[in-house]
Every structure is written in C-alpha cells, then in structure tokens.
Design an enzyme around this catalytic site. Structure first.
Site, mmCIF file in Angstrom:
data_model
loop_
_atom_site.group_PDB
_atom_site.id
_atom_site.type_symbol
_atom_site.label_atom_id
_atom_site.label_comp_id
_atom_site.label_asym_id
_atom_site.label_seq_id
_atom_site.Cartn_x
_atom_site.Cartn_y
_atom_site.Cartn_z
ATOM 1 N N ASP A 93 29.477 47.166 51.486
ATOM 2 C CA ASP A 93 28.763 46.708 50.291
ATOM 3 C C ASP A 93 27.470 46.049 50.773
ATOM 4 O O ASP A 93 27.371 45.568 51.893
ATOM 5 C CB ASP A 93 29.634 45.766 49.459
ATOM 6 C CG ASP A 93 29.107 45.610 48.039
ATOM 7 O OD1 ASP A 93 28.041 46.192 47.721
ATOM 8 O OD2 ASP A 93 29.741 44.901 47.242
ATOM 9 N N SER A 94 26.485 46.032 49.880
ATOM 10 C CA SER A 94 25.122 45.662 50.252
ATOM 11 C C SER A 94 24.857 44.170 50.343
ATOM 12 O O SER A 94 23.828 43.759 50.853
ATOM 13 C CB SER A 94 24.180 46.217 49.186
ATOM 14 O OG SER A 94 24.567 45.695 47.921
ATOM 15 N N GLY A 95 25.746 43.373 49.797
ATOM 16 C CA GLY A 95 25.457 41.952 49.687
ATOM 17 C C GLY A 95 24.980 41.597 48.286
ATOM 18 O O GLY A 95 24.911 40.432 47.909
ATOM 19 N N GLY A 96 24.666 42.612 47.490
ATOM 20 C CA GLY A 96 24.161 42.406 46.137
ATOM 21 C C GLY A 96 25.134 41.624 45.264
ATOM 22 O O GLY A 96 24.724 40.941 44.338
ATOM 23 N N PHE A 97 26.404 41.736 45.553
ATOM 24 C CA PHE A 97 27.411 41.033 44.760
ATOM 25 C C PHE A 97 27.693 39.661 45.346
ATOM 26 O O PHE A 97 27.683 38.660 44.632
ATOM 27 C CB PHE A 97 28.693 41.866 44.716
ATOM 28 C CG PHE A 97 29.779 41.271 43.889
ATOM 29 C CD1 PHE A 97 29.618 41.090 42.524
ATOM 30 C CD2 PHE A 97 30.981 40.897 44.473
ATOM 31 C CE1 PHE A 97 30.639 40.544 41.753
ATOM 32 C CE2 PHE A 97 32.002 40.357 43.704
ATOM 33 C CZ PHE A 97 31.830 40.186 42.348
ATOM 34 N N ASP A 147 21.581 45.533 44.906
ATOM 35 C CA ASP A 147 21.498 45.493 43.440
ATOM 36 C C ASP A 147 21.635 44.053 42.973
ATOM 37 O O ASP A 147 22.021 43.182 43.742
ATOM 38 C CB ASP A 147 22.624 46.341 42.818
ATOM 39 C CG ASP A 147 24.006 45.837 43.226
ATOM 40 O OD1 ASP A 147 24.141 45.326 44.350
ATOM 41 O OD2 ASP A 147 24.956 45.957 42.425
ATOM 42 N N GLN A 191 23.854 49.514 36.848
ATOM 43 C CA GLN A 191 24.038 48.194 36.235
ATOM 44 C C GLN A 191 23.687 48.322 34.748
ATOM 45 O O GLN A 191 23.742 49.406 34.197
ATOM 46 C CB GLN A 191 23.178 47.144 36.952
ATOM 47 C CG GLN A 191 23.610 46.870 38.407
ATOM 48 C CD GLN A 191 24.915 46.076 38.522
ATOM 49 O OE1 GLN A 191 25.444 45.539 37.541
ATOM 50 N NE2 GLN A 191 25.452 46.002 39.738
ATOM 51 N N GLY A 218 28.815 45.621 38.213
ATOM 52 C CA GLY A 218 28.731 44.723 37.066
ATOM 53 C C GLY A 218 29.895 44.768 36.105
ATOM 54 O O GLY A 218 29.793 44.294 34.970
ATOM 55 N N ASP A 268 37.710 49.732 45.056
ATOM 56 C CA ASP A 268 38.037 48.699 46.036
ATOM 57 C C ASP A 268 38.321 47.438 45.256
ATOM 58 O O ASP A 268 37.816 47.270 44.145
ATOM 59 C CB ASP A 268 36.854 48.420 46.983
ATOM 60 C CG ASP A 268 35.854 47.460 46.356
ATOM 61 O OD1 ASP A 268 35.060 47.913 45.508
ATOM 62 O OD2 ASP A 268 35.889 46.253 46.662
ATOM 63 N N CYS A 306 60.254 51.324 47.348
ATOM 64 C CA CYS A 306 59.127 51.314 48.285
ATOM 65 C C CYS A 306 59.612 51.616 49.696
ATOM 66 O O CYS A 306 60.621 51.078 50.138
ATOM 67 C CB CYS A 306 58.427 49.951 48.250
ATOM 68 S SG CYS A 306 57.023 49.837 49.381
ATOM 69 N N CYS A 308 57.850 50.963 52.481
ATOM 70 C CA CYS A 308 57.026 50.246 53.464
ATOM 71 C C CYS A 308 57.890 49.444 54.440
ATOM 72 O O CYS A 308 59.068 49.188 54.187
ATOM 73 C CB CYS A 308 56.002 49.342 52.768
ATOM 74 S SG CYS A 308 56.556 47.674 52.376
ATOM 75 N N CYS A 311 59.631 46.355 52.847
ATOM 76 C CA CYS A 311 60.763 46.646 51.956
ATOM 77 C C CYS A 311 61.949 47.266 52.692
ATOM 78 O O CYS A 311 63.089 47.098 52.284
ATOM 79 C CB CYS A 311 60.308 47.547 50.805
ATOM 80 S SG CYS A 311 59.186 46.688 49.679
ATOM 81 N N HIS A 337 52.886 45.156 52.241
ATOM 82 C CA HIS A 337 53.520 45.771 51.075
ATOM 83 C C HIS A 337 52.515 46.076 49.958
ATOM 84 O O HIS A 337 52.504 47.180 49.406
ATOM 85 C CB HIS A 337 54.652 44.909 50.506
ATOM 86 C CG HIS A 337 55.060 45.381 49.148
ATOM 87 N ND1 HIS A 337 55.911 46.450 48.947
ATOM 88 C CD2 HIS A 337 54.645 45.010 47.907
ATOM 89 C CE1 HIS A 337 56.000 46.709 47.664
ATOM 90 N NE2 HIS A 337 55.250 45.847 46.995
HETATM 91 N N1 PRF Z 1 27.514 45.217 42.968
HETATM 92 C C1 PRF Z 1 27.815 45.271 44.300
HETATM 93 N N2 PRF Z 1 29.067 45.041 44.756
HETATM 94 C C2 PRF Z 1 30.030 44.754 43.851
HETATM 95 C C3 PRF Z 1 29.785 44.683 42.468
HETATM 96 C C4 PRF Z 1 28.453 44.931 41.991
HETATM 97 O O1 PRF Z 1 28.145 44.904 40.792
HETATM 98 C C5 PRF Z 1 31.002 44.350 41.860
HETATM 99 C C6 PRF Z 1 31.250 44.146 40.416
HETATM 100 N N3 PRF Z 1 32.614 44.136 40.068
HETATM 101 C C7 PRF Z 1 31.947 44.236 42.887
HETATM 102 N N4 PRF Z 1 31.343 44.468 44.082
HETATM 103 N N5 PRF Z 1 26.855 45.558 45.174
HETATM 104 ZN ZN ZN Z 2 57.122 47.662 50.142
#
Ligand code: PRF
Ligand code: ZN
Length: 372
Positions: A93-97, A147, A191, A218, A268, A306, A308, A311, A337
């Site tokens: 992920d970019s860090g935007g969140f 973002d 977004q 978002g 994710d 399960c 795993c 379990c 688990h």
């Molecule tokens: N932007 C980025 N990562 C994210 C989100 C987002 O809007 C969200 C929103 N649920 C989770 N992770 N870059």
């Molecule tokens: Zn399990």
C-alpha cells in the site's frame, strides 16, 4: 507465456469472477484474500506457516517500512522478498491510508503530504513520486498509487476537490513509472466518498491512465454496512472487466462475499489477524469469543470443520487458557486459525464460482454469520 500484469477471467457466476493474475513472483488465483504484513511480517507467523496455509500474496506497508527499517536499507538487502524470505507475490500500500488515518497530518498540498512519524514524531514528506520510489526500493509485485482516503462525513465540495487531486497524483505516479518500466505493476485507487457521481468521475479519470488494476479506496471508514454495500454495488460492475479489482481494507466474511458477488477480485484486511489477537475467532459456525467462561473445560476443537494446525491439535479449553494467561502461543495459534479460515473461505468461493454455486455458498455464510 503469461507476463506480469496479465489477467484472465476463467469463469463467471453472475457478476462473480474467477481469474488468474500473473506477477513476477508467480500467479495469483482470484478471488483472493491478502494477509496483512504491515512491517514485513504477518504478526506471529513465519513464511513457512503462510505457505502451508496456501497464502498466495501478502501485503506490506510503504508508510511503516519507510519509517522503519527504511526502504533503502531494505533495497540494500535485495528487496522485501529477500529480506523477509517471502518468495510469493507482495502488494504494497502507498501510505495514502496510513498517513491520513493513523497520524496527525501536518500539511496536505498539491505537491504531497507532510506528516509526523508515529515512532519519534519526526517530520516527513510523501509526494506521489516518493511513494513510488519507496515501493520500488521495496520491490513489491503490485504498487499502489498515493491517494487521499477521504474520511466518512466529509462534504461534497471537499470530496470533489480531493478526488480530483487523487487523480492528478495517480497520473504523477504512473508517469514516474510508466507501464512496462519493470516487473512491478501499479494499481489506481477510486475515491469519491459516498457520492456516486463523484465515484463515477474518479473511475472515468483513472480509466484514462494505463494501470494494471483498479482499487476501491475510501470504504470501511465509519459508514454503515448498507452504505458500503450500496456503493460497492454501484461502482464495482462499472470497473474495467479485463483488469483486477481490489477492495482495500475490507472486511468481514460477509463483506468479502458481498464484494465477490458484484465482481471484486482482491481483498485485504487486518480483521482476521487483529481479531485473533483479541481472542475473536472466525469459525464455520460463526464467531467464537475464546475468553468466555463457557470454554474453560470445553475439550472440543475450535472449529470441527477446520483442517488447520490449531483445530487439529488443540481444544477450546487450552486456547482459552493461553488467551487468559496472555501466552505468546495464543497469538500464534489464533492468527494461524483465522487466516486459514479466510484463505479457506476464498478457496470455497473460487470453487463455487467455477461450479456456478456461489449464491448457495453466500447464503450458507449469511446463515452462520447473520446479516447485522
Ligand atoms: N487508500 C489506500 N489504502 C487503503 C484505503 C484507501 O482508501 C483503505 C480504505 N478502506 C484501506 N487501505 N491507499
Ligand atoms: Zn482452524
């Protein structure tokens, strides 16, 4: 020979899709759930554990790895795959969140975002180009554009200005690493908050930039389940059909089934791993809170359905004891688990789409988990 970025949809069941995405570190069978490894580790698990439960791809965070241990240090170790000894695909992920949700933002401008480190309070600056440089140092298979994740409750004027800037940032990210520059793929992020026409506009603008995939950002930012599903139903079917679609940071087993039902391919979420550490466990019969007194002398496995390691080998009574005693093994067995459960859910989803029985599978989980 398939090349990084190739995406094939093999089967459809209504809007649900069964596909394969090729990356430099191997193919990903979709729909897929990506365990979150924020700091270059899925908390408490080894790469061997993750391979054993058939995790196909894990997620890492630009924000955290840039601050510690530093993306250049990781690059000198040969990149994140080698550093963490994870041989399968990685998405960063970019860090935007993280910048917008975790810490006090200092200054947001057209140029980028200034923020303070959550570790020592020091000042840092991410431009769109910088976010890509960091992800290139990490060497992930899929990079995300920088973002602005607009929080819930922002007004239309703010959301509109923000999405326009997110598009300009997305373009700058792609220009900084044009398609075909290397093995790494780049996904754009839609977004536009909870304004459907703004979501449409964001998607139309991003569509004009040549990304290998598209994410929905978002969502799951404080809205109700109904609002999230309403927006998902609106935007997902409009996204390019020949590219992977990624719903960021979502969600519960029912959220994932809802996303798949309208055509999402990738997910994710910290939910399975974070909940595991809080003693909330996902089972085929619904959620189990392992700290409850009723489990003190319960010799049955956590989930009788399960397969795993947890379990197959331990009782609820023992898992409750480990939890109450705050033993390290509690985190590990519970995380194992919950992630196994999520990955198994995705496997069932892929099979159901191939067999045309996705509706039935979704109904089964809705019965076990109840719609809130
Ligand atoms: N932007 C980025 N990562 C994210 C989100 C987002 O809007 C969200 C929103 N649920 C989770 N992770 N870059
Ligand atoms: Zn399990």
């Amino acid at each position: 020979m398939a090349r990084p970025g190739d995406f094939t949809v093999h089967a459809k069941d209504n809007l649900a899709r069964r596909g394969t995405l090729t990356t430099a570190h191997g193919d990903i069978q979709t729909p897929i759930f990506m365990p979150v490894g924020t700091q270059g580790t899925v908390k408490s698990l080894t790469p061997r554990d993750l391979e054993e439960m058939e995790a196909q791809i894990i997620l890492g965070n630009t924000y955290h790895l840039y601050l510690r241990p530093g993306d250049e240090l990781v690059a000198r170790r040969g990149g994140l795959h080698k550093f963490a000894n994870w041989k399968r695909p990685i998405l960063t992920d970019s860090g935007g969140f993280q910048v917008f949700s975790l810490e006090g933002i200092r200054k947001l401008s057209e140029e980028g975002v200034e923020f303070r480190s959550y570790i020592d309070g020091s000042k840092h600056f991410f431009s769109p180009e910088k976010a890509i440089d960091i992800q290139r140092n990490l060497g992930s298979d899929i990079m995300m554009v920088l973002d602005e994740c607009v929080g819930y409750g922002n007004d239309r004027a703010y959301t509109e200005k923000s999405l326009e800037m997110t598009t300009r940032w997305a373009k700058r990210c792609r220009d900084h690493y044009p398609k075909g520059s290397g093995y790494q793929l780049m996904f754009g992020i839609v977004q536009g908050g909870f304004y459907k026409d703004l979501r449409d506009r964001s998607l139309e603008q991003l569509r004009g930039i040549d990304f290998e995939g598209f994410a929905i950002g978002g969502l799951s930012v404080g809205e109700s389940t109904e609002e999230m599903y309403d927006l998902l139903h609106h935007i997902t079917p409009k996204m390019p059909a020949d590219k992977p679609r990624y719903l960021m940071g979502v969600g519960t087993p029912l959220d994932i089934l809802e996303g798949v039902s309208v055509g999402v391919d990738m997910f994710d979420c910290v939910l399975p791993s974070r909940n595991a550490r809080n003693g909330t466990l996902f089972t085929s019969l619904g959620k189990v809170n392992i700290k409850r007194a009723e489990y003190a002398e319960d010799d049955s496995p956590l989930d009788p359905n399960c397969g795993c390691y947890t379990c197959r080998n331990f009782s609820k009574a023992y898992l409750r004891h480990l939890y109450m005693a705050k033993e390290l093994l509690s985190y590990r067995l519970n995380t194992y688990h919950n992630l196994y459960f999520y990955l198994n859910l995705m496997k069932q989803i892929r099979q159901a789409i191939e067999e045309g029985t996705f509706r039935e599978l979704k109904a089964k989980y809705e019965a076990a988990y109840g719609r809130e």
